[in-house]
Each structure stands twice: as C-alpha cells, then as structure tokens.
Motif scaffolding. Structure first.
Motif, PDB file in Angstrom:
ATOM      1  N   THR A  52       0.709  -1.190  -0.001  1.00 25.91           N
ATOM      2  CA  THR A  52      -0.006  -0.051  -0.170  1.00 25.91           C
ATOM      3  C   THR A  52       0.693   1.321  -0.242  1.00 25.91           C
ATOM      4  O   THR A  52       1.866   1.350   0.732  1.00 25.91           O
ATOM      5  CB  THR A  52      -1.038   0.057   1.191  1.00 25.91           C
ATOM      6  OG1 THR A  52      -1.862   1.243   1.125  1.00 25.91           O
ATOM      7  CG2 THR A  52      -0.414   0.152   2.570  1.00 25.91           C
ATOM      8  N   THR A  57      -4.352   5.552   1.806  1.00 21.89           N
ATOM      9  CA  THR A  57      -4.849   4.501   1.074  1.00 21.89           C
ATOM     10  C   THR A  57      -5.419   3.470   1.828  1.00 21.89           C
ATOM     11  O   THR A  57      -6.546   2.831   1.618  1.00 21.89           O
ATOM     12  CB  THR A  57      -3.656   4.004   0.032  1.00 21.89           C
ATOM     13  OG1 THR A  57      -3.342   5.264  -0.702  1.00 21.89           O
ATOM     14  CG2 THR A  57      -4.199   2.958  -1.032  1.00 21.89           C
ATOM     15  N   ASP A  61      -9.150   2.132   1.600  1.00 20.89           N
ATOM     16  CA  ASP A  61      -9.554   0.611   1.417  1.00 20.89           C
ATOM     17  C   ASP A  61     -10.369   0.176   2.584  1.00 20.89           C
ATOM     18  O   ASP A  61     -11.174  -0.519   2.139  1.00 20.89           O
ATOM     19  CB  ASP A  61      -8.213  -0.141   1.220  1.00 20.89           C
ATOM     20  CG  ASP A  61      -7.384   0.225  -0.087  1.00 20.89           C
ATOM     21  OD1 ASP A  61      -8.201   0.971  -0.811  1.00 20.89           O
ATOM     22  OD2 ASP A  61      -6.411  -0.289  -0.410  1.00 20.89           O
TER      23      ASP A  61
END
Lengths: 195, 195
Positions: A52, A57, A61
């Motif tokens: 990642t 992020t 996610d």
C-alpha cells in the motif's frame, strides 16, 4: 485498491488491512504509524509499502471495503414483498451486519474527517447509496399508503441514526439478546412510519 | 476545574477553552499541541500552563462544561404537565441546545476515547444523568398509559441516537428550516411511543 497481484500479497494484504483496522480503531488513525502497522503484521516497513502506498490509502481501502460489502450483502437479502416486509428486512439486516463489525463501524464514524477530499467524496457516495436503499423503501411505502411519512429523506437519516446508535451501548453478553434487540428496534421503526 | 482565581485568568480562561474547542473540533485532540492552543489565543505556552495543567484537563473541562450546561438548561425548561408535553419539550430542547453547538457535540462524540479512565467515568455519569431525564419521562408515560414502550432504556438510547444524528447532516441555511426540523422530529418521536 492498491493490492499487488500474486500469492504473497494475497496473504499479506488481508493481514495488513486487519492489523490497520485493529490499530486505527484502538488508537485512532492519526496516532498510528505505518511502522506500527508493519510491526503488528510482523513484516518490515518496506514490505508494507509494497502492498500500500500510504496510510491514507489503507484507511480508504478499509472504509470502501466496509461499504461495498454492506451494499453487496443488502443486495443479497430476501426482502419479502410488501413495503412493511422491505422495511423490516432492512432493520434486521442493518443490525445483523453492523453488530459483528464494531471496529469497522467505529472507523466509519470516527475517521471520516481524516479522509482526503477525493476519498471522502467516494465514501460519502457509497453511504448515500446505502441510505437511498432505505429512502426508496420509505417512498414506496408512502406511495402505497403503507407508511405515513413527513419527509422521506429526514426519516431515512433519523432511522439510520437510531440504528447506528446501537453500537454505542451494545456489548456481547449484555442485558439483552440480539433477538430481543432486533425485536425492539423492528417495533420502534414500524411505529415511526405507520399511518 | 483548573481555573486560577483573579481577573486575568477570568478573561484568559474562556479564551483558552474556546480556542481549544475550535482546534480539537477541527484537527482532533491527538493532533493539537498545547503550543498551538497558546498560539491561537495569542499567549505564550508558559501562560497556558498557568491556567491549565495539561491538554487532558482542557478536554475534560470542555466536555464537563458542555454536559453541566446541558443539564442546567434542561432543568430550567418549562416542561408542561402531561407525559406527552414532557416528551415534546425534551425533543425541542435537545434539538435547540445542540444545533448551535456543533463543535461541542462533535467533541462529545469523537474524543470520548481520549479521556483518561477517571475523566471518562465522570463524563459518562453526566451523560447517564441526561439520558435518565428522558428515561423517566418514558417510564412515567408508560405508567399512565400515555406511551406504549417495550423497553424504556433501549427506547431512550434509540431516541437520543435519532436526535443526535441531526448534527451529521444539519447545515445552517440548508433545505429545511429549524422549525421544520423540529416539527418532523417531534412527530417521529411522538409516533415511536404512542400506544
């Protein structure tokens, strides 16, 4: 999703997301470092960055997965035929889905403010899509006369807030069984919109 | 309260609390330093420590003030005579009190986890006292037959969650006036408990 292809990432990816969820829920997104997440999974910080690009992020996610799983699960529910059936199915589904995911629910409320503007807009759109499922049920029932509703949008927000509030006080093994909680809330919601 | 006696502290104290509330609500308690709070007020970090021993005390003072002001304001409300009057008065009061204090409401939800255990227990006790006001109204109305209620405690939590949810979407100048919002929620709550 920033997931890398290949079997190593397929194992590490879920482990990283699970560790991040646990740590974010316990200490808050701002207080958790990528290094801590790597340590919790038992990999080096370098391996984490293979999976990642950054903490933002990871947060996105986690929230996106939660919302897409929610929408997919609701899609699969047997909703019955009348507006009353649909509404009761929604209440039962909402409680069941959320009561087993306290960390994800906590994150969805507490860390919205830590999403970047673009990520926030994407999560908000998914939330709106879920809210619209309930709003459609209310509007349909209002149209057939099954429900009496002053403002379908506000009633949607009021009912979702009422249901979401369960996570504040619910504990496994508490005074009330899940079945009893289901029954009480189904009745509360039924009365709120009955003509 | 860690407030020092004397006129200097009487002016600086409220300014510090207002600055801390603003910064905590904007960036989150964990991300805000005492130095930033001092800069926002326009005093040195040393002067800040004359007023309050640490950031935890500031957070606790803000939450405690919010809850004691809430309880005192409810005490002063003209509640009418019937259980229905009491309930309608509670709903109107709750919306009015909270809609003008978005930062304090945000803090009350988001930063509970950052209270030390002793401070958390103190704030929880005040919240419980407020919840008990509504619970008593529901129990009284249930006793006289004015309301039909399955479980007074759960109904209390459900109604407070429903009302608290307003802060998630409410914006001054939005689609609905405050009066209209009041009317819709008073009706939602009335139906939820009517026999």
């Amino acid at each position: 999703m920033a997931r890398k292809a290949g079997s190593h990432a397929d194992i590490t990816g879920p482990a990283i997301r699970a560790a991040a969820l646990r740590l974010f829920a316990r200490s808050g997104y701002a207080a958790v470092s990528m290094r801590q997440i790597a340590a919790e999974v038992g990999v080096g910080a370098g391996a984490l960055y293979l999976y990642t690009p950054d903490k933002q992020t990871l947060l996105f996610d986690l929230m996106q997965e939660h919302m897409t799983a929610l929408l997919a699960a609701w899609e699969a529910v047997d909703k019955g035929s009348t507006p009353q059936d649909h509404l009761q199915a929604f209440v039962a589904f909402h409680i069941d889905f959320h009561i087993d995911r306290p960390d994800a629910v906590f994150l969805a409320y507490m860390e919205l403010r830590n999403l970047s503007p673009g990520n926030f807009a994407a999560i908000e759109a998914l939330r709106r899509r879920y809210e619209n499922q309930l709003q459609s049920i209310l509007e349909n029932g209002s149209g057939t006369g099954a429900f009496k509703i002053d403002d379908a949008r506000i009633t949607t927000m009021a009912l979702i807030a009422m249901l979401a509030g369960i996570h504040v006080w619910y504990r496994d093994g508490g005074r009330l069984s899940r079945d009893r909680i289901q029954t009480i809330y189904r009745e509360l919601v039924r009365r709120t919109v009955s003509p």
